[in-house]
Design a protein around this motif. Structure first.
Motif, mmCIF file in Angstrom:
data_model
loop_
_atom_site.group_PDB
_atom_site.id
_atom_site.type_symbol
_atom_site.label_atom_id
_atom_site.label_comp_id
_atom_site.label_asym_id
_atom_site.label_seq_id
_atom_site.Cartn_x
_atom_site.Cartn_y
_atom_site.Cartn_z
ATOM 1 N N ASP A 1 13.148 27.273 -2.378
ATOM 2 C CA ASP A 1 14.439 27.526 -3.024
ATOM 3 C C ASP A 1 15.490 26.503 -2.579
ATOM 4 O O ASP A 1 16.577 26.843 -2.117
ATOM 5 N N ASN A 2 15.131 25.218 -2.735
ATOM 6 C CA ASN A 2 16.043 24.118 -2.375
ATOM 7 C C ASN A 2 16.493 24.175 -0.912
ATOM 8 O O ASN A 2 17.689 24.145 -0.596
ATOM 9 N N ASN A 3 15.519 24.252 -0.015
ATOM 10 C CA ASN A 3 15.788 24.231 1.434
ATOM 11 C C ASN A 3 16.609 25.427 1.914
ATOM 12 O O ASN A 3 17.350 25.343 2.899
ATOM 13 N N ARG A 4 16.446 26.538 1.250
ATOM 14 C CA ARG A 4 17.279 27.712 1.573
ATOM 15 C C ARG A 4 17.115 28.164 3.026
ATOM 16 O O ARG A 4 18.112 28.398 3.733
ATOM 17 N N PHE A 5 15.893 28.283 3.504
ATOM 18 C CA PHE A 5 15.678 28.757 4.869
ATOM 19 C C PHE A 5 16.139 27.725 5.889
ATOM 20 O O PHE A 5 16.677 28.080 6.940
ATOM 21 N N ALA A 6 15.913 26.451 5.586
ATOM 22 C CA ALA A 6 16.381 25.398 6.489
ATOM 23 C C ALA A 6 17.900 25.396 6.583
ATOM 24 O O ALA A 6 18.475 25.328 7.684
ATOM 25 N N ASN A 7 18.574 25.502 5.445
ATOM 26 C CA ASN A 7 20.033 25.469 5.441
ATOM 27 C C ASN A 7 20.632 26.689 6.141
ATOM 28 O O ASN A 7 21.638 26.579 6.860
ATOM 29 N N ASN A 8 20.026 27.861 5.931
ATOM 30 C CA ASN A 8 20.529 29.060 6.607
ATOM 31 C C ASN A 8 20.426 28.922 8.121
ATOM 32 O O ASN A 8 21.318 29.343 8.861
ATOM 33 N N PHE A 9 19.345 28.312 8.574
ATOM 34 C CA PHE A 9 19.181 28.116 10.011
ATOM 35 C C PHE A 9 20.188 27.102 10.546
ATOM 36 O O PHE A 9 20.847 27.331 11.571
ATOM 37 N N ILE A 10 20.332 25.990 9.861
ATOM 38 C CA ILE A 10 21.248 24.937 10.319
ATOM 39 C C ILE A 10 22.692 25.421 10.327
ATOM 40 O O ILE A 10 23.482 25.047 11.203
ATOM 41 N N ASN A 11 23.043 26.283 9.389
ATOM 42 C CA ASN A 11 24.420 26.777 9.286
ATOM 43 C C ASN A 11 24.669 28.072 10.056
ATOM 44 O O ASN A 11 25.772 28.623 10.005
ATOM 45 N N PHE A 12 23.673 28.560 10.777
ATOM 46 C CA PHE A 12 23.841 29.792 11.539
ATOM 47 C C PHE A 12 24.877 29.595 12.643
ATOM 48 O O PHE A 12 24.951 28.542 13.273
ATOM 49 N N ASP A 13 25.687 30.639 12.899
ATOM 50 C CA ASP A 13 26.753 30.564 13.900
ATOM 51 C C ASP A 13 26.183 30.841 15.294
ATOM 52 O O ASP A 13 26.315 31.947 15.828
ATOM 53 N N PHE A 14 25.568 29.842 15.891
ATOM 54 C CA PHE A 14 24.980 30.017 17.216
ATOM 55 C C PHE A 14 26.045 30.247 18.284
ATOM 56 O O PHE A 14 25.793 30.937 19.272
ATOM 57 N N LYS A 15 27.225 29.684 18.111
ATOM 58 C CA LYS A 15 28.266 29.793 19.136
ATOM 59 C C LYS A 15 28.721 31.230 19.348
ATOM 60 O O LYS A 15 29.127 31.607 20.454
ATOM 61 N N ASN A 16 28.670 32.034 18.310
ATOM 62 C CA ASN A 16 29.112 33.421 18.423
ATOM 63 C C ASN A 16 27.950 34.412 18.390
ATOM 64 O O ASN A 16 28.142 35.605 18.187
ATOM 65 N N SER A 17 26.753 33.893 18.591
ATOM 66 C CA SER A 17 25.575 34.752 18.579
ATOM 67 C C SER A 17 25.342 35.363 19.953
ATOM 68 O O SER A 17 25.714 34.797 20.982
ATOM 69 N N ARG A 18 24.699 36.531 19.973
ATOM 70 C CA ARG A 18 24.253 37.085 21.242
ATOM 71 C C ARG A 18 23.083 36.252 21.765
ATOM 72 O O ARG A 18 22.557 35.407 21.042
ATOM 73 N N PRO A 19 22.654 36.466 22.993
ATOM 74 C CA PRO A 19 21.532 35.679 23.532
ATOM 75 C C PRO A 19 20.307 35.749 22.639
ATOM 76 O O PRO A 19 19.952 36.820 22.132
ATOM 77 N N ARG A 20 19.663 34.604 22.454
ATOM 78 C CA ARG A 20 18.490 34.544 21.562
ATOM 79 C C ARG A 20 17.478 33.536 22.088
ATOM 80 O O ARG A 20 17.831 32.567 22.771
ATOM 81 N N PHE A 21 16.229 33.777 21.684
ATOM 82 C CA PHE A 21 15.144 32.823 21.890
ATOM 83 C C PHE A 21 14.530 32.561 20.521
ATOM 84 O O PHE A 21 14.064 33.493 19.850
ATOM 85 N N ILE A 22 14.542 31.295 20.092
ATOM 86 C CA ILE A 22 13.970 30.916 18.795
ATOM 87 C C ILE A 22 13.058 29.712 19.017
ATOM 88 O O ILE A 22 13.486 28.693 19.569
#
Length: 382
Positions: A190-211
């Motif tokens: 879907d035109n890089n939909r999953f890639a774009n959602n990941f790149i634009n994710f707000d990591f700065k305001n996210s709780r602790p994560r492991f990806i």
């Protein structure tokens, strides 16, 4: 002679009975969901000490494509045994979620993993139900697991191929899991939909994560078919990760396996990512800023003298073995009512590490309290 044989038989029965009680179990349950017209099989693995360690809470790992039993078995075997080291031994509940494999249902695994496209026309009936699948997991399956099993409240989602696309999307758009491992995801759909959602994710305001995201040789082998956008979308995500500075509480990693194809990449990717995850979860570096009331009891027939509790924060004396003195209720019971940040990790002592007290119904290493809803604990000393 007959008496000796009977004695031996009873001994063998006793040994086998004790051994069987300690064996890990896999239950298979059929879930009827309001979101689907078919029953969905779910596999639930509980570790060997689960029945005895009644005061232990376990992270839950959700594995997709469990209609292929090997995918589920590989994760639970590796995570609960093979990738563990003596210094980071921790057990997990593993839940395998199956997707339909019969195309005559007018529904298949693609429907589970792919949402309605935003940038292209729907050209097949076999996708577009990912939102319903997420609701099934969040509203029906997860509450069932949390209500019927000793869970910590912490979750990991693991998927391969479109299942990997799904778990990554489930974090970046729906906050469905705390952590995720995505093996060979199709990021270009879907035109890089999953890639774009990941790149634009707000990591700065996210709780602790492991990806952790990995890729095999998809798009590198001319004799193997993959969509044209598969490799470029992966390269964009990898470039983003390599060039980004994530908060201290966020762990994001990528790995390439150019020698492995789309299917045979799963095992080496599982070994790498689960080993990293076991280290990450064994001793969490980041705890909640909020404090919660915790009630802890320790009982034992052979405890003489004072009992202390000490652990991973100032409210637990920062691992000073002569830490917080517990109140003696009677000759066999000691209690402590504390306000702690979670997850709390601690041990019981009688003033020094040589007198540490082990418990029979809790974690074998550091004892953990992870959830404020499960913070009333009664431990039994050996």
């Amino acid at each position: 002679m007959k008496q000796h044989l009977l004695t031996l038989l009873f001994m063998l029965i006793s040994v086998f009975g004790a051994y069987s009680q300690e064996m890990a179990r896999v239950e298979v349950k059929e879930f009827d969901s309001k979101y689907f017209s078919f029953a969905r099989p779910v596999l639930i693995y509980t570790p060997s000490e689960y029945d005895e360690a009644t005061e232990s809470d376990y992270d839950v790992v959700y594995v997709f494509d469990a209609q292929d039993r090997a995918a589920f078995d590989e994760v639970q075997a590796l995570l609960n045994y093979a990738v563990q080291q003596p210094a980071n031994d921790r057990s997990y509940i593993v839940v395998g979620i199956a997707s339909p494999t019969h195309w005559d249902l007018d529904y298949c695994r693609n429907n589970d993993f792919l949402p309605v496209p935003e940038h292209q026309k729907m050209t097949s009936p076999y996708y577009g139900s990912a939102d319903k699948f997420k609701k099934f997991i969040k509203e029906e399956l997860m509450p069932y697991i949390d209500s019927n099993y000793n869970t910590s409240g912490h979750t990991l989602g693991i998927g391969h191929s479109l299942g990997a696309s799904f778990v990554l999307d489930a974090i970046t758009t729906d906050d469905l899991f705390d952590d995720c491992i995505a093996i060979s995801p199709n990021l270009g759909w879907d035109n890089n939909r999953f890639a774009n959602n990941f790149i634009n994710f707000d990591f700065k305001n996210s709780r602790p994560r492991f990806i952790y995201i990995t890729m095999g040789n998809e798009g590198l082998n001319e004799n193997e078919y993959f969509p044209e956008s598969w490799r470029p979308a992966w390269e964009e995500v990898k470039k983003f990760v390599d060039n980004s500075s994530f908060p201290e509480t966020i762990t994001v990693k990528t790995a390439d396996f150019p020698e492995n194809g789309h299917n045979d990449v799963v095992l080496p990717a599982h070994i790498l990512t689960l080993k990293e995850y076991a280290r990450y979860r064994y001793n969490p570096s980041f705890i909640d800023n909020e404090s919660y009331p915790v009630h802890i009891e320790l009982s034992g027939e052979n405890i003489e003298g004072d009992v202390f509790i000490t652990g991973n924060q100032p409210g637990l004396a920062d691992w000073n073995p002569k830490g917080i003195k517990m109140k003696k209720v009677n000759d066999t019971t000691f209690v402590a009512d504390l306000s702690l940040h979670l997850p709390a990790e601690f041990k019981f002592t009688q003033g020094d590490w040589d007198s540490a007290i082990g418990v029979s119904n809790g974690d074998s290493g550091n004892i953990r309290i992870s959830s404020p809803q499960k913070a009333n604990k009664h431990y039994k000393a050996f």
